[in-house]
Write a protein that holds these residues in place. Sequence first.
Motif, PDB file in Angstrom:
ATOM      1  N   MET A 169      59.479 -15.238  30.394  1.00 33.74           N
ATOM      2  CA  MET A 169      58.710 -14.154  29.791  1.00 33.74           C
ATOM      3  C   MET A 169      59.668 -13.011  29.428  1.00 33.74           C
ATOM      4  N   ARG A 170      59.466 -12.449  28.252  1.00 38.47           N
ATOM      5  CA  ARG A 170      60.307 -11.373  27.756  1.00 38.47           C
ATOM      6  C   ARG A 170      59.982 -10.074  28.483  1.00 38.47           C
ATOM      7  N   LYS A 171      61.030  -9.317  28.854  1.00 40.68           N
ATOM      8  CA  LYS A 171      60.831  -8.035  29.522  1.00 40.68           C
ATOM      9  C   LYS A 171      60.297  -7.008  28.521  1.00 40.68           C
ATOM     10  N   LYS A 172      59.283  -6.258  28.935  1.00 40.03           N
ATOM     11  CA  LYS A 172      58.716  -5.234  28.060  1.00 40.03           C
ATOM     12  C   LYS A 172      59.667  -4.047  27.985  1.00 40.03           C
ATOM     13  N   GLU A 173      59.754  -3.465  26.808  1.00 33.07           N
ATOM     14  CA  GLU A 173      60.607  -2.312  26.565  1.00 33.07           C
ATOM     15  C   GLU A 173      59.765  -1.161  26.028  1.00 33.07           C
ATOM     16  N   ARG A 174      60.222   0.048  26.299  1.00 35.02           N
ATOM     17  CA  ARG A 174      59.544   1.238  25.778  1.00 35.02           C
ATOM     18  C   ARG A 174      59.916   1.385  24.302  1.00 35.02           C
ATOM     19  N   LYS A 175      58.909   1.481  23.458  1.00 36.45           N
ATOM     20  CA  LYS A 175      59.101   1.588  22.008  1.00 36.45           C
ATOM     21  C   LYS A 175      58.213   2.689  21.442  1.00 36.45           C
ATOM     22  N   ILE A 176      58.644   3.266  20.357  1.00 35.46           N
ATOM     23  CA  ILE A 176      57.776   4.114  19.546  1.00 35.46           C
ATOM     24  C   ILE A 176      56.997   3.158  18.650  1.00 35.46           C
ATOM     25  N   VAL A 177      55.684   3.277  18.648  1.00 35.84           N
ATOM     26  CA  VAL A 177      54.839   2.418  17.815  1.00 35.84           C
ATOM     27  C   VAL A 177      54.036   3.317  16.877  1.00 35.84           C
ATOM     28  N   ILE A 178      54.090   2.976  15.608  1.00 33.61           N
ATOM     29  CA  ILE A 178      53.377   3.729  14.575  1.00 33.61           C
ATOM     30  C   ILE A 178      52.356   2.789  13.956  1.00 33.61           C
ATOM     31  N   THR A 179      51.100   3.213  13.946  1.00 35.61           N
ATOM     32  CA  THR A 179      50.048   2.399  13.332  1.00 35.61           C
ATOM     33  C   THR A 179      49.659   2.995  11.982  1.00 35.61           C
ATOM     34  N   PHE A 180      49.033   2.165  11.174  1.00 39.57           N
ATOM     35  CA  PHE A 180      48.683   2.546   9.808  1.00 39.57           C
ATOM     36  C   PHE A 180      47.245   2.161   9.511  1.00 39.57           C
ATOM     37  N   ARG A 181      46.640   2.851   8.570  1.00 41.02           N
ATOM     38  CA  ARG A 181      45.267   2.535   8.168  1.00 41.02           C
ATOM     39  C   ARG A 181      45.230   1.336   7.226  1.00 41.02           C
ATOM     40  N   THR A 182      46.312   1.171   6.437  1.00 40.83           N
ATOM     41  CA  THR A 182      46.328   0.082   5.462  1.00 40.83           C
ATOM     42  C   THR A 182      47.649  -0.693   5.532  1.00 40.83           C
ATOM     43  N   THR A 183      47.606  -1.911   5.070  1.00 36.89           N
ATOM     44  CA  THR A 183      48.821  -2.718   5.000  1.00 36.89           C
ATOM     45  C   THR A 183      49.833  -2.095   4.050  1.00 36.89           C
ATOM     46  N   ALA A 184      49.372  -1.498   2.967  1.00 38.55           N
ATOM     47  CA  ALA A 184      50.273  -0.859   2.001  1.00 38.55           C
ATOM     48  C   ALA A 184      51.085   0.253   2.667  1.00 38.55           C
ATOM     49  N   GLU A 185      50.456   1.022   3.557  1.00 39.71           N
ATOM     50  CA  GLU A 185      51.181   2.080   4.273  1.00 39.71           C
ATOM     51  C   GLU A 185      52.253   1.481   5.186  1.00 39.71           C
ATOM     52  N   ALA A 186      51.933   0.377   5.842  1.00 43.45           N
ATOM     53  CA  ALA A 186      52.894  -0.287   6.726  1.00 43.45           C
ATOM     54  C   ALA A 186      54.087  -0.820   5.928  1.00 43.45           C
ATOM     55  N   ILE A 187      53.811  -1.402   4.771  1.00 44.07           N
ATOM     56  CA  ILE A 187      54.876  -1.946   3.929  1.00 44.07           C
ATOM     57  C   ILE A 187      55.756  -0.811   3.386  1.00 44.07           C
ATOM     58  N   ALA A 188      55.147   0.318   3.034  1.00 43.43           N
ATOM     59  CA  ALA A 188      55.913   1.475   2.554  1.00 43.43           C
ATOM     60  C   ALA A 188      56.854   1.974   3.653  1.00 43.43           C
ATOM     61  N   MET A 189      56.383   1.981   4.895  1.00 45.90           N
ATOM     62  CA  MET A 189      57.220   2.381   6.025  1.00 45.90           C
ATOM     63  C   MET A 189      58.406   1.436   6.172  1.00 45.90           C
ATOM     64  N   GLU A 190      58.134   0.141   6.134  1.00 49.78           N
ATOM     65  CA  GLU A 190      59.205  -0.845   6.265  1.00 49.78           C
ATOM     66  C   GLU A 190      60.251  -0.658   5.168  1.00 49.78           C
ATOM     67  N   SER A 191      59.804  -0.477   3.947  1.00 44.77           N
ATOM     68  CA  SER A 191      60.705  -0.308   2.811  1.00 44.77           C
ATOM     69  C   SER A 191      61.595   0.925   2.975  1.00 44.77           C
ATOM     70  N   GLN A 192      60.987   2.046   3.351  1.00 44.48           N
ATOM     71  CA  GLN A 192      61.745   3.289   3.509  1.00 44.48           C
ATOM     72  C   GLN A 192      62.742   3.182   4.660  1.00 44.48           C
ATOM     73  N   CYS A 193      62.340   2.571   5.753  1.00 49.65           N
ATOM     74  CA  CYS A 193      63.241   2.413   6.900  1.00 49.65           C
ATOM     75  C   CYS A 193      64.419   1.521   6.546  1.00 49.65           C
ATOM     76  N   GLN A 194      64.171   0.451   5.815  1.00 47.68           N
ATOM     77  CA  GLN A 194      65.259  -0.434   5.398  1.00 47.68           C
ATOM     78  C   GLN A 194      66.229   0.307   4.485  1.00 47.68           C
ATOM     79  N   LYS A 195      65.679   1.115   3.584  1.00 49.22           N
ATOM     80  CA  LYS A 195      66.500   1.886   2.653  1.00 49.22           C
ATOM     81  C   LYS A 195      67.423   2.852   3.388  1.00 49.22           C
ATOM     82  N   GLU A 196      66.911   3.473   4.463  1.00 45.87           N
ATOM     83  CA  GLU A 196      67.663   4.503   5.177  1.00 45.87           C
ATOM     84  C   GLU A 196      68.339   4.008   6.458  1.00 45.87           C
TER      85      GLU A 196
END
Length: 78
Positions: free
Chosen positions: A1-28
């Motif tokens: 079993m994988r050990k749990k780690e403390r993470k910052i988790v950000i939720t979104f109302r729409t899939t488009a918002e989640a994809i925009a986050m992924e794109s911006q994070c990859q860019k930066e």
Amino acid sequence: MRKKERKIVITFRTTAEAIAMESQCQKEGIPGRLIPVPRQISSGCGLSWAMPADWEGDIGPWLEDRGLRWDKIGEYFI
């Protein structure tokens, strides 16, 4: 079993918002990845962004500065 780690988790109302986050994070070069929303969190869409809890930036203002939309931000053991 994988050990749990403390993470910052950000939720979104729409899939488009989640994809925009992924794109911006990859860019930066912001660490993290899209994951299914953890069970202990409810959200409008099924995706969330998980990133290291020790990230040196302040994620709220970072999101606002880039015009990204989100639902909730919190720290969780996942």
